[in-house]
Scaffold this active site. Structure first.
Site, short mmCIF file in Angstrom:
data_model
loop_
_atom_site.label_atom_id
_atom_site.label_comp_id
_atom_site.label_asym_id
_atom_site.label_seq_id
_atom_site.Cartn_x
_atom_site.Cartn_y
_atom_site.Cartn_z
CB SER A 7 70.02 17.80 70.49
OG SER A 7 69.23 18.85 70.46
CG HIS A 32 73.26 19.12 73.39
ND1 HIS A 32 74.63 19.99 73.79
CD2 HIS A 32 72.90 20.31 72.38
CE1 HIS A 32 74.78 21.01 73.17
NE2 HIS A 32 73.77 21.17 72.22
CG ASP A 34 70.72 22.61 70.67
OD1 ASP A 34 71.95 22.95 70.94
OD2 ASP A 34 70.42 21.45 70.44
CG MET A 36 68.17 27.93 68.97
SD MET A 36 67.73 27.05 67.51
CE MET A 36 69.00 25.39 67.49
CG HIS A 65 74.61 24.74 72.38
ND1 HIS A 65 74.50 24.13 71.13
CD2 HIS A 65 75.29 25.91 72.20
CE1 HIS A 65 75.31 24.75 70.44
NE2 HIS A 65 75.81 26.10 70.95
CG MET A 67 73.32 28.38 69.95
SD MET A 67 72.66 26.97 68.67
CE MET A 67 71.66 25.87 70.04
CG MET A 139 78.56 25.10 67.04
SD MET A 139 77.34 23.93 67.77
CE MET A 139 76.28 23.89 66.53
N GLY A 146 68.22 21.75 63.60
CA GLY A 146 68.80 20.50 63.45
C GLY A 146 68.74 19.65 62.20
N GLY A 147 69.28 18.29 62.10
CA GLY A 147 69.25 18.01 60.62
C GLY A 147 70.06 18.41 59.65
CG ASP A 175 75.83 20.66 68.92
OD1 ASP A 175 74.92 19.88 68.13
OD2 ASP A 175 75.13 21.48 69.45
N GLY A 176 76.14 18.90 65.76
CA GLY A 176 75.76 19.13 64.46
C GLY A 176 76.03 18.01 63.11
N GLY A 177 75.13 17.36 62.84
CA GLY A 177 75.29 16.18 61.74
C GLY A 177 75.75 15.29 62.16
CB SER A 198 67.93 14.37 63.22
OG SER A 198 69.26 14.90 62.75
C1 DX5 Z 1 72.12 23.13 66.28
C2 DX5 Z 1 72.03 22.46 67.44
C3 DX5 Z 1 72.24 21.15 67.59
C4 DX5 Z 1 71.15 20.31 66.79
C5 DX5 Z 1 72.02 19.01 66.43
O1 DX5 Z 1 72.04 24.41 66.24
O2 DX5 Z 1 73.07 23.13 68.29
O3 DX5 Z 1 72.44 20.59 68.91
O4 DX5 Z 1 70.12 20.03 67.69
O5 DX5 Z 1 71.16 18.37 65.73
P1 DX5 Z 1 71.39 17.23 64.54
O6 DX5 Z 1 72.17 16.24 65.28
O7 DX5 Z 1 70.35 16.92 64.08
O8 DX5 Z 1 72.40 17.77 63.60
ZN ZN Z 2 73.51 22.15 70.43
#
Ligand code: DX5
Ligand code: ZN
Length: 214
Positions: A7, A32, A34, A36, A65, A67, A139, A146-147, A175-177, A198
């Site tokens: 991402s 990827h 993101d 927002m 993606h 959001m 998700m 992120g993170g 996606d996420g963590g 991250s």
């Molecule tokens: C969160 C994003 C993710 C994010 C993932 O809203 O959609 O794509 O960047 O970041 P990590 O891998 O650090 O959780």
């Molecule tokens: Zn994402």
């Protein structure tokens, strides 16, 4: 083998080209992206013009993606900016008709289309659209940042999507963590694409980090 989609939210924007080259060299399959809007999620990232710039300097698949609150309002801009796939949140639509309109509109432009579910949204919310989707994005954190820490209920959703798959064509993405450990849990459950922000960008050795995910 799973695809790894770093991402760019976790990239260094002052050195974006360098970071894009580095993840490609280190074995990333997709980028990827993101988006927002500060409304659907409590954070603002970037829009379509940066995507267009990225498309000129990278030949990787651009996995967008969204959001954002009103995906239909902006979808054409992301298509023009060379998105390879566009995924919107099921929670962003008011009714079934608007979901179908989004899916058909994106497909008609020969761009792949996906729907995403937040951690609290069950797979049942998107079940009736599965026949038409190229991607389902699960998700594993609350979208926005992120993170964050991986939320385990994503595993069950991946298993559920695997069971529902039969002869359908959608890829299952999470996606996420995601790190080596949570990525392994998702692979065991049947995921096709791992998004990692991250974990990849902050790794001392990005090649090793991406290899560990694969
Ligand atoms: C969160 C994003 C993710 C994010 C993932 O809203 O959609 O794509 O960047 O970041 P990590 O891998 O650090 O959780
Ligand atoms: Zn994402």
């Amino acid at each position: 083998m799973v695809k790894v989609a770093p991402s760019v939210l976790s990239a260094n924007f002052a050195e974006l080209k360098k970071d894009l080259d580095s993840i490609k060299e280190c074995g990333a399959n997709w980028i990827h992206y993101d988006v927002m809007d500060g409304h659907f999620v409590p954070n603002i990232s970037f829009g379509y013009s940066i995507l267009n710039d990225i498309s000129k300097v990278s030949d990787l698949y651009l996995d967008v993606h969204l959001m954002i609150t009103n995906p239909m309002k902006y979808v054409d801009e992301f298509i023009k900016a060379h998105a390879s796939s566009i995924t919107a949140h099921i929670e962003a639509f008011e009714n079934e008709e608007s979901v179908r309109e989004f899916i058909h509109h994106v497909k008609a432009q020969h761009v792949q289309v996906g729907l995403s579910v937040k951690p609290a949204t069950p797979i049942e919310a998107i079940e009736k659209y599965l026949d038409e989707l190229d991607l389902v994005l699960v998700m594993s954190v609350e979208p926005g940042f992120g993170g964050q820490k991986f939320q385990e209920q994503a595993i069950e959703k991946i298993q559920q999507l695997k069971q529902l798959h039969q002869n359908r064509s959608y890829l299952i993405e999470v996606d996420g963590g995601i790190n080596a450990e949570t990525g392994k849990l998702c692979k065991d459950a049947g995921v096709d694409v791992l998004v990692a922000g991250s974990y990849v960008f902050q790794a001392p050795d990005r090649k090793e980090a991406i290899n560990q995910l694969k």
